[in-house]
Design a protein around this motif. Structure first.
Motif, mmCIF file in Angstrom:
data_model
loop_
_atom_site.group_PDB
_atom_site.id
_atom_site.type_symbol
_atom_site.label_atom_id
_atom_site.label_comp_id
_atom_site.label_asym_id
_atom_site.label_seq_id
_atom_site.Cartn_x
_atom_site.Cartn_y
_atom_site.Cartn_z
ATOM 1 N N SER A 27 33.019 -66.297 -7.193
ATOM 2 C CA SER A 27 33.135 -64.830 -7.267
ATOM 3 C C SER A 27 34.287 -64.389 -8.159
ATOM 4 O O SER A 27 34.318 -63.245 -8.622
ATOM 5 C CB SER A 27 33.275 -64.224 -5.859
ATOM 6 N N LEU A 28 35.216 -65.304 -8.426
ATOM 7 C CA LEU A 28 36.303 -64.969 -9.357
ATOM 8 C C LEU A 28 35.746 -64.637 -10.740
ATOM 9 O O LEU A 28 36.390 -63.944 -11.528
ATOM 10 C CB LEU A 28 37.259 -66.172 -9.444
ATOM 11 N N SER A 29 34.533 -65.121 -11.008
ATOM 12 C CA SER A 29 33.929 -64.862 -12.324
ATOM 13 C C SER A 29 33.268 -63.496 -12.397
ATOM 14 O O SER A 29 32.793 -63.090 -13.460
ATOM 15 C CB SER A 29 32.895 -65.945 -12.650
ATOM 16 N N THR A 30 33.221 -62.777 -11.263
ATOM 17 C CA THR A 30 32.555 -61.471 -11.264
ATOM 18 C C THR A 30 33.506 -60.335 -10.870
ATOM 19 O O THR A 30 33.081 -59.188 -10.768
ATOM 20 C CB THR A 30 31.361 -61.462 -10.277
ATOM 21 N N GLN A 31 34.786 -60.669 -10.635
ATOM 22 C CA GLN A 31 35.729 -59.647 -10.181
ATOM 23 C C GLN A 31 36.462 -59.014 -11.357
ATOM 24 O O GLN A 31 36.577 -59.605 -12.434
ATOM 25 C CB GLN A 31 36.717 -60.274 -9.184
ATOM 26 N N ASP A 32 37.016 -57.819 -11.134
ATOM 27 C CA ASP A 32 37.687 -57.096 -12.217
ATOM 28 C C ASP A 32 39.062 -57.703 -12.505
ATOM 29 O O ASP A 32 39.584 -58.519 -11.732
ATOM 30 C CB ASP A 32 37.818 -55.599 -11.876
ATOM 31 N N ASP A 33 39.649 -57.270 -13.614
ATOM 32 C CA ASP A 33 40.906 -57.845 -14.085
ATOM 33 C C ASP A 33 42.004 -57.780 -13.023
ATOM 34 O O ASP A 33 42.715 -58.762 -12.788
ATOM 35 C CB ASP A 33 41.403 -57.111 -15.347
ATOM 36 N N ALA A 34 42.154 -56.622 -12.396
ATOM 37 C CA ALA A 34 43.255 -56.436 -11.449
ATOM 38 C C ALA A 34 43.080 -57.335 -10.226
ATOM 39 O O ALA A 34 44.042 -57.941 -9.731
ATOM 40 C CB ALA A 34 43.333 -54.963 -11.018
ATOM 41 N N THR A 35 41.841 -57.446 -9.752
ATOM 42 C CA THR A 35 41.581 -58.284 -8.577
ATOM 43 C C THR A 35 41.870 -59.746 -8.904
ATOM 44 O O THR A 35 42.509 -60.463 -8.122
ATOM 45 C CB THR A 35 40.112 -58.129 -8.122
ATOM 46 N N ARG A 36 41.418 -60.195 -10.068
ATOM 47 C CA ARG A 36 41.652 -61.592 -10.460
ATOM 48 C C ARG A 36 43.148 -61.875 -10.592
ATOM 49 O O ARG A 36 43.644 -62.896 -10.117
ATOM 50 C CB ARG A 36 40.945 -61.913 -11.781
ATOM 51 N N ALA A 37 43.859 -60.948 -11.223
ATOM 52 C CA ALA A 37 45.297 -61.159 -11.439
ATOM 53 C C ALA A 37 46.032 -61.227 -10.104
ATOM 54 O O ALA A 37 46.897 -62.082 -9.893
ATOM 55 C CB ALA A 37 45.863 -60.039 -12.309
ATOM 56 N N ARG A 38 45.676 -60.340 -9.198
ATOM 57 C CA ARG A 38 46.341 -60.323 -7.880
ATOM 58 C C ARG A 38 46.029 -61.608 -7.116
ATOM 59 O O ARG A 38 46.918 -62.235 -6.527
ATOM 60 C CB ARG A 38 45.866 -59.084 -7.092
ATOM 61 N N THR A 39 44.782 -62.004 -7.152
ATOM 62 C CA THR A 39 44.381 -63.217 -6.427
ATOM 63 C C THR A 39 45.068 -64.451 -6.997
ATOM 64 O O THR A 39 45.631 -65.267 -6.246
ATOM 65 C CB THR A 39 42.850 -63.389 -6.499
ATOM 66 N N LEU A 40 45.038 -64.602 -8.318
ATOM 67 C CA LEU A 40 45.594 -65.822 -8.914
ATOM 68 C C LEU A 40 47.111 -65.887 -8.748
ATOM 69 O O LEU A 40 47.673 -66.977 -8.594
ATOM 70 C CB LEU A 40 45.197 -65.918 -10.392
ATOM 71 N N ALA A 41 47.787 -64.746 -8.740
ATOM 72 C CA ALA A 41 49.238 -64.747 -8.487
ATOM 73 C C ALA A 41 49.503 -65.265 -7.072
ATOM 74 O O ALA A 41 50.419 -66.068 -6.836
ATOM 75 C CB ALA A 41 49.811 -63.347 -8.671
ATOM 76 N N ALA A 42 48.693 -64.813 -6.112
ATOM 77 C CA ALA A 42 48.864 -65.264 -4.725
ATOM 78 C C ALA A 42 48.526 -66.746 -4.583
ATOM 79 O O ALA A 42 49.196 -67.488 -3.855
ATOM 80 C CB ALA A 42 47.976 -64.429 -3.793
ATOM 81 N N VAL A 43 47.501 -67.193 -5.290
ATOM 82 C CA VAL A 43 47.081 -68.592 -5.231
ATOM 83 C C VAL A 43 48.170 -69.501 -5.795
ATOM 84 O O VAL A 43 48.506 -70.547 -5.217
ATOM 85 C CB VAL A 43 45.748 -68.780 -6.000
ATOM 86 N N ALA A 44 48.758 -69.089 -6.927
ATOM 87 C CA ALA A 44 49.838 -69.881 -7.535
ATOM 88 C C ALA A 44 51.037 -69.945 -6.603
ATOM 89 O O ALA A 44 51.628 -71.012 -6.394
ATOM 90 C CB ALA A 44 50.226 -69.295 -8.885
ATOM 91 N N ALA A 45 51.397 -68.812 -6.026
ATOM 92 C CA ALA A 45 52.572 -68.759 -5.144
ATOM 93 C C ALA A 45 52.363 -69.603 -3.891
ATOM 94 O O ALA A 45 53.313 -70.188 -3.356
ATOM 95 C CB ALA A 45 52.872 -67.311 -4.766
ATOM 96 N N ALA A 46 51.122 -69.685 -3.424
ATOM 97 C CA ALA A 46 50.837 -70.421 -2.185
ATOM 98 C C ALA A 46 50.634 -71.915 -2.432
ATOM 99 O O ALA A 46 50.542 -72.685 -1.481
ATOM 100 C CB ALA A 46 49.594 -69.837 -1.516
#
Ligand SMILES: [Zn+2]
Length: 426
Positions: A245-264
């Motif tokens: 689903s990361l391939s279908t989400q908007d820029d802001a959602t992807r950026a927020r998610t990936l920042a959280a994923v990297a931090a975790a």
């Protein structure tokens, strides 16, 4: 000795004449199971002429289903999207015996080893019918059988349909390395993710969850996984497979998610072969690829690995245990460079697995796959058939292309039909 004469069991002191690739130059020296400086080489092994070969980091398959391998024909040659594959498994899985599971898994591991894969992480379901833990048991036994040759991590993956965790508790003594799950298939994905994470915590294990394997942009399990595990100790594995689903989400959602994923410290495992097959059946034109934005993931500082996922089962009638095919798809469909694709399929996988680096630098483990190719791109493009797999400075597997022909290759009569003899070993 020339590299093409290497055989399993040969111990190597140095590889010379290599075509430089990645961090490896023309010479690679070993001592005591590690890469060594030339002056420190252990002289008791072979000096190998590796002219025309490249030494690449060994491959790692971080998402397999060894318990399902090679069932496609026996299960009725099904085709269709994820839901159909799951339904097929539910219909036939009861008759998939312990013997069949172990034979298919062993066949996969041998094929993987000969292609240069030295680490495999495999999920296994609880199986329908008698003895639901037969998959966990078969894989745990193979983990011992292949120790020192292919490192195998077993992910015990209770589905939301498996009910309470009693079965999982019964499987813990078999020694699963990680706890898996499929929260995106549950009626309440957040609750199912919580169940998986809490179960893993109870036994001090890491998790590797099938995550957001859907084109539905509202599926946000990846972000939930990051939030749920960000306080875990640094060394405890947390991985997310698929992340479609990361391939279908908007820029802001992807950026927020990936920042959280990297931090975790959550690693992402992409499975291009299966997701190109399973996703997009409802879109005959402009078909979505089902592959998350790979470079965006890496640029966010997230560890990215790759997996072959399914090998000739209801979820993919193709697949062959060779991570080179996966890496090719990371280039063709995922738009990574060949070097990036090999990096993800080797270093990314090893880091996700928890293995030490194998870059060919002094001090690294002496694990390498010799490939007869001019460079990484050619190794991928040609699916280079000639490979020598080295672990701790010792040859553990050899794969060679053998070509033969009834034609006389020296005949001038029809040069266009002369087959190549390059790599011939007969
Ligand atoms: Zn999977």
């Amino acid at each position: 000795m020339h590299a093409e004469l290497l055989a399993p069991g040969h111990r190597i002191s140095s590889l010379t004449g290599l075509t430089p690739a990645g961090d490896v130059g023309e010479t690679l020296c070993f001592s005591q199971g590690s890469v060594a400086a030339e002056a420190e080489t252990d002289p008791s092994g072979l000096t190998v002429d590796a002219t025309d070969w490249v030494a690449l980091p060994p491959l790692a398959d971080l998402h397999a289903h060894l318990d399902k391998d090679y069932t496609w024909t026996a299960f009725g040659e099904p085709e269709g999207p994820l839901e159909d594959a799951i339904a097929c498994w539910a219909e036939h899985g009861e008759h998939h015996t312990y013997r069949a599971i172990k034979a298919g898994a062993r066949r996969h591991l041998l094929a993987a080893l000969h292609s240069g894969v030295t680490a495999v992480r495999s999920h296994t379901n609880f199986h329908l019918g008698d003895d639901p833990l037969r998959g966990v048991r078969a894989l745990a036994e193979l983990r011992t059988e292949f120790a020192g040759v292919v490192d195998l991590q077993v992910v015990m993956a209770p589905g939301p349909w498996d009910g309470p965790d009693d079965l999982g508790r019964a499987g813990i003594p078999l020694g699963p390395d990680l706890i898996g799950g499929f929260p995106h298939l549950a009626d309440d994905p957040a609750a199912d993710l919580e169940r998986c994470a809490a179960f893993a915590e109870e036994f001090g294990l890491g998790i590797d969850l099938h995550t957001d394997e859907t084109l539905d942009a509202s599926s946000v399990g990846l972000l939930q996984l990051a939030e749920r595990t960000r306080h875990w100790p640094a060394g405890r594995i947390r991985s997310a497979g698929h992340c479609v689903s990361l391939s279908t989400q908007d820029d802001a959602t992807r950026a927020r998610t990936l920042a959280a994923v990297a931090a975790a410290g959550v690693s992402i495992i992409t499975n291009p072969l299966t997701n190109l097959y399973l996703q997009g059946w409802q879109h005959p034109v402009a078909t979505p690829r089902g592959i998350p934005p790979l470079r965006e993931i890496m640029e966010a500082g997230v560890t990215l690995a790759a997996g072959g996922d399914n090998v000739q089962d209801p979820f993919n009638p193709l697949g062959n245990a060779d991570m080179v095919d996966v890496a090719c798809e990371l280039v063709t469909a995922g738009h990574l460079t060949p070097a990036e694709a090999w990096h993800v399929s080797s270093h990314g996988g090893r880091a996700t697995f928890g293995l030490p680096p194998a870059r060919g630098l002094v001090g690294d483990v002496a694990d390498v796959v010799l490939v007869r190719a001019a460079h990484t791109a050619e190794a991928l493009a040609e699916r280079a058939p000639d490979r020598v797999v080295i672990r701790a400075g010792r040859v553990v597997a050899v794969r060679r292309r053998v070509v033969s022909s009834v034609l006389d290759p020296h005949s001038p009569s029809d040069p266009s039909s002369v087959p190549t003899a390059e790599g011939a070993m007969q």
